[in-house]
Design a protein around this motif. Structure first.
Motif, PDB file in Angstrom:
ATOM      1  N   UNK A 142       0.808  -1.221   0.000  1.00  0.00           N
ATOM      2  CA  UNK A 142       0.000   0.000   0.000  1.00  0.00           C
ATOM      3  C   UNK A 142       0.840   1.268   0.000  1.00  0.00           C
ATOM      4  N   UNK A 143       2.158   1.147  -0.042  1.00  0.00           N
ATOM      5  CA  UNK A 143       3.017   2.327  -0.052  1.00  0.00           C
ATOM      6  C   UNK A 143       3.153   2.911  -1.461  1.00  0.00           C
ATOM      7  N   UNK A 155     -13.258  -0.872  -6.383  1.00  0.00           N
ATOM      8  CA  UNK A 155     -13.321  -1.219  -4.951  1.00  0.00           C
ATOM      9  C   UNK A 155     -11.939  -1.414  -4.333  1.00  0.00           C
ATOM     10  N   UNK A 156     -11.013  -2.005  -5.098  1.00  0.00           N
ATOM     11  CA  UNK A 156      -9.649  -2.187  -4.592  1.00  0.00           C
ATOM     12  C   UNK A 156      -8.960  -0.835  -4.446  1.00  0.00           C
ATOM     13  N   UNK A 208      -6.517   3.572  -1.394  1.00  0.00           N
ATOM     14  CA  UNK A 208      -6.392   5.018  -1.202  1.00  0.00           C
ATOM     15  C   UNK A 208      -6.828   5.418   0.207  1.00  0.00           C
ATOM     16  N   UNK A 209      -7.856   4.742   0.731  1.00  0.00           N
ATOM     17  CA  UNK A 209      -8.302   5.061   2.085  1.00  0.00           C
ATOM     18  C   UNK A 209      -7.231   4.680   3.103  1.00  0.00           C
ATOM     19  N   UNK A 220      -6.087  11.266  -1.402  1.00  0.00           N
ATOM     20  CA  UNK A 220      -7.402  11.796  -1.812  1.00  0.00           C
ATOM     21  C   UNK A 220      -8.116  10.912  -2.826  1.00  0.00           C
ATOM     22  N   UNK A 221      -9.372  10.623  -2.546  1.00  0.00           N
ATOM     23  CA  UNK A 221     -10.150   9.771  -3.441  1.00  0.00           C
ATOM     24  C   UNK A 221     -10.372  10.435  -4.795  1.00  0.00           C
ATOM     25  N   UNK A 222     -10.257  11.767  -4.866  1.00  0.00           N
ATOM     26  CA  UNK A 222     -10.477  12.466  -6.133  1.00  0.00           C
ATOM     27  C   UNK A 222      -9.423  12.107  -7.185  1.00  0.00           C
TER      28      UNK A 222
END
Length: 465
Positions: free
Chosen positions: A96-97, A126-127, A132-133, A138-140
């Motif tokens: 996740x880095x 979804x992944x 990102x969370x 940022x989800x944008x």
């Protein structure tokens, strides 16, 4: 008035498509509006039944098998668990880095292997959302990241990609999907590298401002997404990659070994309108998709939750994309039949003495107008393909280079705000143009155009390679 009619019709197409009205309705209506404004109202019905429907039906006739098999293969990959296995495998390898690179590579592997970009968007979102969370990115930025891996280098640049954009020029230039492989790889590297660096720079800028993931918004769902189909048992990463490798490997095998070794003269004797040299490139892709789909079905025979529903969804899922694109082709044929189009055509053809530049402008403009790379590419080649081939031959330019430039150019301006692909992706992610379009445009318009300029420059200096 004819030229004014074209401009009015195109502006309305862009505006109304942006507002979400189906191109299936817009294309014929606005084509007929152009006829009326140009003063040819008495020819309205014959233009619709002959010019519009004729061009539309020819496109469906030529490319429906590719749309059908591509959608079916994508659905098989999704419902077999292969797409999820590949995405999870890449996440496990990169962690996740490196969330941006992880999502880009996951999308690229799937689309280069023949999975529809819309299937990829639904499968990867979804992944992406979870990654990102976790990383508080940022989800944008999710739409731009998915688009970079799905809408750019694997669609137009990498040699052998089974994307429809890479197949459309084949019959016009008598090439194959591996046309100008070296230049394609260079263009792909430019888009991947600069795109990833750009999005990562946006991530760092957001972090410096203290911006996190943001407030979650429920993504859009469609009836197809909510069908209650139990997922098949998980696959290993190795097994999941096999069908993708098969698509590329079989495509190359039939393109460079099988078909060239066969004497196909008998085909022209039996079908006088079929030229094997202009069709084998397309046939190779079809064989690869058929074989890979069959492999998935057979090897997962005991694991399918509902194979019949999967096959039906894949087949039905091919209908809207091809008829949307075919409608745009029909619209383009009507516009091309107007007297005012001759002015536009001559302006494009004479914009540069270099056929590569002229071709790139034509493909970019028409893809931007229609909001579709495949639609713009088809319209441009149907109306100007023979002229560009003649110009290339006169200038000593390899048709493979013309093929690659045409494909790359179609993948730049096609993601203007009214693009169906853009609207669909933003809807899937539960985001708006205002939130995400700027970054998406940078990686799908600006950077692909930079790659296109690089390929034209290299091709002009060194030829096709």
């Amino acid at each position: 008035m004819s030229t004014i009619a074209i401009v009015i019709s195109l502006l309305l197409l862009m505006f109304l498509a942006y507002r979400g009205i189906s191109v299936l309705l817009l294309a014929p209506l606005l084509a007929m509006l152009a006829i009326v404004i140009s003063g040819d109202a008495p020819l309205l019905l014959p233009t619709y039944t002959d010019t519009f429907m004729g061009a539309m039906s020819r496109y469906v006739f030529q490319f429906f098998p590719l749309f059908l098999l591509g959608a079916l293969f994508g659905q098989l990959m999704a419902d077999s668990g292969a797409a999820q296995a590949i995405a999870n495998g890449i996440v496990n390898k990169l962690g996740t880095h490196h969330v941006v690179l992880t999502v880009v590579i996951a999308c690229a592997v799937l689309t280069y292997g023949g999975v529809s970009l819309f299937v990829v968007a639904f499968a990867i979102f979804p992944i992406s959302r979870e990654l990102f969370r976790r990383a508080n990115v940022p989800k944008r930025l999710i739409p731009a990241t998915i688009a970079l891996g799905s809408f750019t280098f694997t669609m137009t640049a990498l040699p052998g990609t089974p994307a429809i954009q890479n197949a459309i020029p084949i019959p016009y230039y008598e090439t194959n999907s591996f046309a100008a492989p070296g230049l394609g790889i260079i263009a792909g590297i430019i888009m991947l590298t600069l795109g990833t660096l750009y999005i990562q720079s946006r991530v760092r800028k957001a972090a410096a401002k203290g911006e996190g993931y943001g407030v979650e918004v429920a993504p859009h769902t469609t009836p197809a997404d909510t069908d209650d189909i139990p997922a098949s048992p998980n696959m290993s990463l190795g097994l999941a990659l096999i069908p993708l490798v098969m698509v590329i490997a079989l495509n190359a095998l039939f393109t460079y070994a099988v078909f060239p070794s066969l004497d196909l003269g008998y085909i022209s004797d039996a079908f006088e309108n079929v030229s094997p040299s202009s069709q084998t490139g397309l046939w190779a892709i079809l064989v690869a998709l058929i074989t890979s789909s069959a492999w998935l079905i057979i090897t997962r025979w005991k694991h399918w939750a509902d194979l019949k529903t999967t096959v039906n969804k894949g087949c039905i899922g091919s209908l809207l994309p091809i008829f949307n694109t075919a409608s745009e082709v029909g619209y383009g044929a009507v516009i091309a039949s107007l007297a005012g189009f001759a002015i536009i055509r001559d302006a494009v053809l004479t914009i540069s003495d270099n056929p590569l530049i002229s071709e790139a402008v034509a493909m970019s403009v028409l893809s931007g107008i229609t909001g579709s790379s495949s639609g713009g590419l088809s319209i441009a080649l149907q109306t100007l393909g023979s002229e560009y081939l003649a110009m290339a031959q006169a200038a000593g330019i390899d048709p493979e280079l013309m093929h690659r430039v045409a494909t790359l150019a179609s993948g730049g301006m096609d993601t203007l705000p009214h693009s169906g692909a853009v609207i669909t992706l933003l809807t899937i992610c539960g985001l708006t143009h205002r939130q995400s379009y700027g970054n998406l445009a940078m990686v799908t318009i600006v950077l692909p155009l930079a790659a296109l300029v690089s390929v034209i420059t290299l091709g002009t200096l060194f030829g096709s390679f």
